[in-house]
Design a protein around this motif. Sequence first.
Motif, mmCIF file in Angstrom:
data_model
loop_
_atom_site.group_PDB
_atom_site.id
_atom_site.type_symbol
_atom_site.label_atom_id
_atom_site.label_comp_id
_atom_site.label_asym_id
_atom_site.label_seq_id
_atom_site.Cartn_x
_atom_site.Cartn_y
_atom_site.Cartn_z
ATOM 1 N N THR A 1 0.973 -1.399 -0.191
ATOM 2 C CA THR A 1 -0.221 0.093 0.129
ATOM 3 C C THR A 1 0.732 1.411 -0.129
ATOM 4 O OG1 THR A 1 -0.075 0.186 2.294
ATOM 5 C CG2 THR A 1 -1.940 -1.252 1.010
ATOM 6 N N ASP A 2 2.153 1.066 -0.084
ATOM 7 C CA ASP A 2 3.025 2.184 0.068
ATOM 8 C C ASP A 2 3.093 2.710 -1.177
ATOM 9 O OD1 ASP A 2 4.731 4.180 1.245
ATOM 10 O OD2 ASP A 2 6.682 3.076 0.269
ATOM 11 N N GLY A 3 2.634 4.208 -1.423
ATOM 12 C CA GLY A 3 2.601 4.795 -2.443
ATOM 13 C C GLY A 3 1.399 4.963 -3.166
ATOM 14 N N LEU A 4 0.501 4.442 -2.427
ATOM 15 C CA LEU A 4 -1.095 4.372 -2.921
ATOM 16 C C LEU A 4 -1.789 5.237 -2.070
ATOM 17 C CD1 LEU A 4 -1.826 0.662 -3.500
ATOM 18 C CD2 LEU A 4 -1.332 2.402 -5.192
ATOM 19 N N ILE A 5 -3.070 6.049 -2.513
ATOM 20 C CA ILE A 5 -3.738 6.854 -2.041
ATOM 21 C C ILE A 5 -5.227 6.191 -2.149
ATOM 22 C CG2 ILE A 5 -4.043 8.502 -3.862
ATOM 23 C CD1 ILE A 5 -4.159 10.562 -1.518
ATOM 24 N N LEU A 6 -6.109 6.330 -1.277
ATOM 25 C CA LEU A 6 -7.304 5.839 -1.310
ATOM 26 C C LEU A 6 -8.316 7.177 -1.937
ATOM 27 C CD1 LEU A 6 -9.625 3.600 -0.616
ATOM 28 C CD2 LEU A 6 -9.984 4.574 1.670
#
Length: 82
Positions: A1-6
């Motif tokens: 999930t590092d580098g992702l945005i919800l």
Amino acid sequence: TDGLILEEVHVVPDKVEVVGGSLMLDRIQTIYTGKISLESITQSGRLTVGLLLHPSSLKLENSSGNHIDIIYKVNKRLRQTF
């Protein structure tokens, strides 16, 4: 999930009907879901999770059981060096 945005989350159904004693129903402010591991999310998708009703004498008035679907959209977090 590092580098992702919800970016988006939708819950299906968006409302549930709870059946139980009037005193218990008057006290409900929030219905929680089971734990969701964010570590396994690498792209947009859909999860089915259980609802946690407290006290356990409360029940949902529907045929799908005590579950909801969570539809979510994630994108890569933009980075820029200045």
